[in-house]
Design a protein around this motif. Structure first.
Motif, PDB file in Angstrom:
ATOM      1  N   SER A 102      10.296   6.768   9.483  1.00 54.30           N
ATOM      2  CA  SER A 102       9.103   6.525  10.084  1.00 54.30           C
ATOM      3  C   SER A 102       8.266   7.035   9.059  1.00 54.30           C
ATOM      4  O   SER A 102       7.537   8.156   9.092  1.00 54.30           O
ATOM      5  N   PHE A 103       7.846   6.124   8.044  1.00 59.30           N
ATOM      6  CA  PHE A 103       7.091   6.560   6.845  1.00 59.30           C
ATOM      7  C   PHE A 103       5.638   6.988   6.961  1.00 59.30           C
ATOM      8  O   PHE A 103       5.023   7.836   6.740  1.00 59.30           O
ATOM      9  N   ASN A 104       4.926   5.993   7.891  1.00 60.17           N
ATOM     10  CA  ASN A 104       3.661   6.083   8.101  1.00 60.17           C
ATOM     11  C   ASN A 104       3.164   7.603   8.982  1.00 60.17           C
ATOM     12  O   ASN A 104       2.245   8.304   8.593  1.00 60.17           O
ATOM     13  N   LYS A 137       2.277  15.014   6.636  1.00 62.34           N
ATOM     14  CA  LYS A 137       1.889  15.637   5.403  1.00 62.34           C
ATOM     15  C   LYS A 137       0.642  15.694   4.959  1.00 62.34           C
ATOM     16  O   LYS A 137       0.309  16.809   4.293  1.00 62.34           O
ATOM     17  N   GLU A 138      -0.347  14.732   5.206  1.00 62.98           N
ATOM     18  CA  GLU A 138      -1.652  14.674   4.709  1.00 62.98           C
ATOM     19  C   GLU A 138      -2.471  15.949   5.576  1.00 62.98           C
ATOM     20  O   GLU A 138      -3.330  16.583   5.036  1.00 62.98           O
ATOM     21  N   ARG A 191       1.042  -1.377   0.037  1.00 67.10           N
ATOM     22  CA  ARG A 191      -0.045   0.008  -0.029  1.00 67.10           C
ATOM     23  C   ARG A 191       0.887   1.264  -0.114  1.00 67.10           C
ATOM     24  O   ARG A 191       0.456   2.379  -0.421  1.00 67.10           O
ATOM     25  N   ASP A 192       2.261   1.055   0.290  1.00 74.83           N
ATOM     26  CA  ASP A 192       2.985   2.369   0.313  1.00 74.83           C
ATOM     27  C   ASP A 192       3.167   2.585  -0.979  1.00 74.83           C
ATOM     28  O   ASP A 192       3.620   3.860  -1.442  1.00 74.83           O
ATOM     29  N   PHE A 193       3.584   1.727  -1.933  1.00 76.07           N
ATOM     30  CA  PHE A 193       4.007   1.707  -3.145  1.00 76.07           C
ATOM     31  C   PHE A 193       2.637   2.447  -3.952  1.00 76.07           C
ATOM     32  O   PHE A 193       2.829   3.342  -4.774  1.00 76.07           O
ATOM     33  N   LEU A 194       1.469   1.817  -3.438  1.00 76.33           N
ATOM     34  CA  LEU A 194       0.291   2.598  -4.086  1.00 76.33           C
ATOM     35  C   LEU A 194       0.073   4.024  -3.776  1.00 76.33           C
ATOM     36  O   LEU A 194      -0.420   4.825  -4.726  1.00 76.33           O
ATOM     37  N   TRP A 195       0.177   4.482  -2.504  1.00 75.64           N
ATOM     38  CA  TRP A 195       0.451   5.866  -2.163  1.00 75.64           C
ATOM     39  C   TRP A 195       1.381   6.574  -2.950  1.00 75.64           C
ATOM     40  O   TRP A 195       0.879   7.713  -3.246  1.00 75.64           O
ATOM     41  N   LEU A 196       2.451   6.171  -3.171  1.00 76.08           N
ATOM     42  CA  LEU A 196       3.330   6.692  -4.046  1.00 76.08           C
ATOM     43  C   LEU A 196       3.045   7.180  -5.473  1.00 76.08           C
ATOM     44  O   LEU A 196       3.177   8.071  -6.023  1.00 76.08           O
ATOM     45  N   TYR A 197       2.467   6.279  -6.018  1.00 77.96           N
ATOM     46  CA  TYR A 197       1.792   6.186  -7.454  1.00 77.96           C
ATOM     47  C   TYR A 197       0.800   7.347  -7.546  1.00 77.96           C
ATOM     48  O   TYR A 197       0.575   8.205  -8.309  1.00 77.96           O
ATOM     49  N   ASN A 198      -0.199   7.252  -6.514  1.00 78.19           N
ATOM     50  CA  ASN A 198      -1.261   8.058  -6.416  1.00 78.19           C
ATOM     51  C   ASN A 198      -0.796   9.753  -6.144  1.00 78.19           C
ATOM     52  O   ASN A 198      -1.245  10.591  -6.937  1.00 78.19           O
ATOM     53  N   PRO A 220      13.168  12.166 -15.547  1.00 76.91           N
ATOM     54  CA  PRO A 220      13.855  13.442 -15.401  1.00 76.91           C
ATOM     55  C   PRO A 220      13.029  14.332 -14.506  1.00 76.91           C
ATOM     56  O   PRO A 220      13.643  15.425 -13.763  1.00 76.91           O
ATOM     57  N   THR A 221      11.712  14.089 -14.443  1.00 77.63           N
ATOM     58  CA  THR A 221      10.745  14.975 -13.777  1.00 77.63           C
ATOM     59  C   THR A 221      10.580  14.402 -12.245  1.00 77.63           C
ATOM     60  O   THR A 221      10.552  15.157 -11.191  1.00 77.63           O
ATOM     61  N   LEU A 222      10.400  13.182 -12.424  1.00 76.23           N
ATOM     62  CA  LEU A 222       9.845  12.349 -11.058  1.00 76.23           C
ATOM     63  C   LEU A 222      10.699  12.091 -10.073  1.00 76.23           C
ATOM     64  O   LEU A 222      10.584  12.175  -9.092  1.00 76.23           O
ATOM     65  N   GLN A 223      11.979  12.064 -10.610  1.00 78.34           N
ATOM     66  CA  GLN A 223      13.176  11.880  -9.583  1.00 78.34           C
ATOM     67  C   GLN A 223      13.578  13.222  -8.836  1.00 78.34           C
ATOM     68  O   GLN A 223      14.275  13.089  -7.523  1.00 78.34           O
ATOM     69  N   HIS A 224      12.889  14.248  -9.051  1.00 74.47           N
ATOM     70  CA  HIS A 224      12.977  15.200  -7.978  1.00 74.47           C
ATOM     71  C   HIS A 224      11.748  15.701  -7.310  1.00 74.47           C
ATOM     72  O   HIS A 224      11.550  16.488  -6.424  1.00 74.47           O
ATOM     73  N   ASP A 225      10.887  14.828  -7.371  1.00 72.02           N
ATOM     74  CA  ASP A 225       9.572  14.774  -6.464  1.00 72.02           C
ATOM     75  C   ASP A 225       9.930  14.611  -5.007  1.00 72.02           C
ATOM     76  O   ASP A 225      10.508  13.494  -4.877  1.00 72.02           O
ATOM     77  N   PRO A 226       9.538  15.374  -4.032  1.00 70.49           N
ATOM     78  CA  PRO A 226       9.898  15.082  -2.780  1.00 70.49           C
ATOM     79  C   PRO A 226       9.059  14.118  -2.091  1.00 70.49           C
ATOM     80  O   PRO A 226       9.448  13.354  -1.017  1.00 70.49           O
ATOM     81  N   ASP A 227       7.996  13.515  -2.833  1.00 70.16           N
ATOM     82  CA  ASP A 227       7.530  12.445  -2.213  1.00 70.16           C
ATOM     83  C   ASP A 227       8.154  11.133  -2.569  1.00 70.16           C
ATOM     84  O   ASP A 227       8.017  10.141  -1.682  1.00 70.16           O
ATOM     85  N   LEU A 228       8.949  11.145  -3.763  1.00 74.50           N
ATOM     86  CA  LEU A 228       9.663   9.985  -3.788  1.00 74.50           C
ATOM     87  C   LEU A 228      10.969  10.075  -2.903  1.00 74.50           C
ATOM     88  O   LEU A 228      11.248   8.998  -2.204  1.00 74.50           O
ATOM     89  N   LYS A 229      11.435  11.072  -2.509  1.00 72.63           N
ATOM     90  CA  LYS A 229      12.402  11.219  -1.345  1.00 72.63           C
ATOM     91  C   LYS A 229      11.971  10.817  -0.161  1.00 72.63           C
ATOM     92  O   LYS A 229      12.620   9.856   0.633  1.00 72.63           O
ATOM     93  N   LEU A 230      10.753  11.161   0.026  1.00 68.97           N
ATOM     94  CA  LEU A 230      10.176  10.442   1.384  1.00 68.97           C
ATOM     95  C   LEU A 230       9.901   8.991   1.428  1.00 68.97           C
ATOM     96  O   LEU A 230      10.044   8.313   2.580  1.00 68.97           O
ATOM     97  N   PHE A 231       9.476   8.582   0.261  1.00 70.75           N
ATOM     98  CA  PHE A 231       9.351   7.189   0.250  1.00 70.75           C
ATOM     99  C   PHE A 231      10.564   6.332   0.395  1.00 70.75           C
ATOM    100  O   PHE A 231      10.596   5.385   1.016  1.00 70.75           O
ATOM    101  N   LEU A 232      11.551   6.935  -0.171  1.00 69.17           N
ATOM    102  CA  LEU A 232      12.917   6.113  -0.106  1.00 69.17           C
ATOM    103  C   LEU A 232      13.750   6.156   0.930  1.00 69.17           C
ATOM    104  O   LEU A 232      14.384   5.353   1.115  1.00 69.17           O
ATOM    105  N   GLU A 233      13.379   7.297   1.642  1.00 76.80           N
ATOM    106  CA  GLU A 233      14.425   7.625   2.875  1.00 76.80           C
ATOM    107  C   GLU A 233      13.750   7.588   4.106  1.00 76.80           C
ATOM    108  O   GLU A 233      14.645   7.393   5.231  1.00 76.80           O
ATOM    109  N   SER A 234      12.535   7.659   4.449  1.00 80.42           N
ATOM    110  CA  SER A 234      12.128   8.174   5.434  1.00 80.42           C
ATOM    111  C   SER A 234      11.918   6.684   6.364  1.00 80.42           C
ATOM    112  O   SER A 234      11.708   5.553   5.853  1.00 80.42           O
TER     113      SER A 234
END
Length: 579
Positions: free
Chosen positions: A285-287, A293-294, A216-223, A269-283
């Protein structure tokens, strides 16, 4: 005319010969001084005899020029013309006619011949051709030293080929998804994956890190990324599955699909700078970070996102009619491509099911052959039957492995592009919403302008209301302008995204088909090798040790008629367990 001595010259004031050996050097100097004094005195006397008009006379000038030639006080034995008219001896004439010896410095200039090799100095050659003695230098123009040809540098050859500045400045990502672990109880069980990232981007705290994520974390990232980047084709995650979601083959195929999704997203080239990708890969305490953020920024939904930030209404409006032929052709093409890929995926699933059925049939056939080999009394027949049973087990393993490879190589690519087409269609729907937003903003602008015109016709009695309506018209014009720019920018972005989609589709399908064919060839080679080995064993009928036959040991402790074959040991184990 008497010229005096043989060495005398009537033009003694112009000496043409000189010698360092003459003893009259000082005398000649004194004579020269005397001549110069006489010339100055004669010039003074001539200057005093000028005409009254100041015009010089030509006669005295001639006498002045010829006067130095009559002086014979100089006694120069080496005149320019030699001893003219003298009857000297032959030896003296030869000596007088002999040319003067040139100086050594001039001798270096007029040399035109090279010395012989035998006359050169013995010893090792000087690479720089620097010699101590001037007389031993080569005559003529000196040739330049030999220059060796440029050799390629080994350090430069070992380096990788140069890349463009854009590629060098672009951060690289290598993401792996692995270690699927089932966690939770019966009602909340799910699979947790380890996401490992290696990157050269300076936006991350460390170059290597690892986090735990579930589906579901991957699904959140996509949406979330779809809402943040309208018009961009975001790589989607695999579809949900309610049944058999903990099966090993399904878990492995989902893991591979999630890994490919993250790598494609990070390479964009555009999505790699999205802050949500950084949050997904690095956080870590993701939840918790997602909840915070919400609260600050609600998740962009259907009516929010970039359009909502401008205060533009994102309504469905009337039915959208595509005005651009390029987008219309691409939409028709994507519909046809989706239907063909779905048909191909259906055929692939049928083939995989058949391979697994063949593997299961090969296993049943092997069990039957082994049972027959254990009851066969003739060893010449029981050995080949048991060997054929082992061969069928190998065939079963090959079919199972090939079915799994077909899913992970070719099937996963087909499924990925079916989902990517869905993501492209979602980008098309975002463009349609931008179009409707633009036209709804224009309709609102027309309403505001109609109200303003109505107030203007009524006069200046409602000046405050007129100012308010004027501000509303200006705000509506701003929204129309922003909506129009957003629609145009989204169209240009989608053109670039569809071109990127086509390039990646060709590369991915080419690589998948090559891997699919290589795995099929290797599987067939393995089967051919096994069958050839078995046939060679059948041809060696005289050798009794070719086939392995289960040995039977006679033991007095065991009951009579009890053997030591695999079947007998299995029966004994069953009997012991029943006891």
């Amino acid at each position: 005319m008497d010229l005096g001595e043989p060495g005398d010259s009537p033009w003694g004031d112009v000496p043409s010969q000189s010698s360092s050996r003459t003893p009259t050097f000082n005398q000649e100097d004194s004579t020269t001084k005397t001549r110069s004094q006489d010339a100055e005195s004669s010039q003074q006397s001539q200057s005093s005899i000028k005409s009254p008009t100041g015009r010089p006379s030509r006669g005295p000038i001639r006498r002045l020029v010829a006067q130095p030639t009559k002086l014979e006080a100089a006694d120069d034995p080496l005149g320019p013309l030699g001893p003219l008219g003298a009857n000297g001896s032959p030896g003296a004439d030869a000596q007088a006619d002999e040319p003067p010896v040139p100086p050594l410095k001039e001798q270096m200039v007029i040399r035109t011949t090279m010395p012989q090799a035998a006359q050169r100095r013995a010893g090792p050659a000087d690479p720089h051709r620097i010699e101590d003695d001037d007389s031993e230098r080569p005559l003529g123009l000196r040739a330049p030293p030999p220059v060796q040809a440029a050799q390629p540098s080994p350090v430069r050859a070992a380096n990788q080929p140069s890349v463009s500045i854009e590629q060098a400045a672009k951060p690289s990502f290598h993401i792996t998804v692995g270690d699927p672990i089932k966690v939770g109880d019966l009602t909340s069980s799910h699979i947790v994956y380890s996401v490992r990232t290696k990157t050269t981007s300076k936006g991350y705290k460390q170059p290597e890190f690892e986090v735990k994520r579930r589906y579901r974390d991957f699904l959140w990232l996509y949406n979330t990324m779809h809402g943040n980047n309208p018009g961009v084709v975001v790589p989607p995650p695999p579809e949900k599955q309610a049944l058999n979601r903990f099966e090993s083959n399904f878990v492995e195929s989902r893991r591979a699909a999630l890994e490919k999704m993250l790598n494609k997203t990070a390479a964009h080239p555009t999505l790699q700078h999205d802050p949500d990708l950084k949050l997904f890969l690095e956080s870590e305490s993701f939840n918790v970070d997602v909840k915070h953020k919400e609260r600050r920024e609600p998740i962009p939904g259907e009516s929010k996102g970039v359009l909502g930030t401008f205060g533009i209404n994102v309504g469905g409006g009337s039915k959208f009619v595509e005005q651009d032929d390029w987008f219309h052709d691409r939409r028709v093409y994507l519909d046809a491509l989706e239907n063909q890929l779905k048909a191909l995926m259906k055929s692939m699933d049928t083939m995989v099911i058949q391979r697994r059925a063949m593997a299961e049939s090969a296993g049943d056939f092997s069990a039957s052959l082994h049972a027959l080999s254990t009851v066969e009394l003739s060893p010449t027949l029981s050995g080949p039957l048991d060997a054929l049973s082992e061969l069928q087990l190998t065939i079963r393993d090959v079919y199972d492995r090939q079915a799994q490879q077909d899913v992970l190589t070719f099937g996963i690519t087909i499924d990925e592009y079916i989902r990517l087409i869905g993501s492209v269609k979602q980008a098309f729907s975002q463009r349609q919403k931008a179009f409707h937003s633009w036209h709804s903003a224009e309709s609102e602008l027309q309403k505001r302008k109609a109200s303003q015109d109505k107030l203007l016709r009524q006069g200046r009695s409602q000046q405050d209301r007129l100012n308010q309506v004027g501000a509303e018209v200006a705000d509506a014009e701003r929204k129309v302008h922003q909506a129009r720019l957003l629609f145009d920018d989204m169209g240009r972005l989608m053109r670039a995204e569809l071109d990127r989609f086509e390039r990646e589709k060709v590369e991915d399908f080419k690589s998948s088909v090559e891997t699919f064919l290589e795995s099929a060839v290797e599987a067939q080679k393995e089967l051919i090798e096994k069958w050839e080995t078995f046939l060679m064993q059948l041809d060696a009928e005289d050798d009794e040790t070719v086939f392995y036959r289960p040995p039977i040991y006679q033991n007095t402790d065991k009951a009579p008629g009890r053997g030591d074959t695999a079947v007998d040991r299995a029966r004994a184990t069953i009997d012991e367990d029943s006891d």
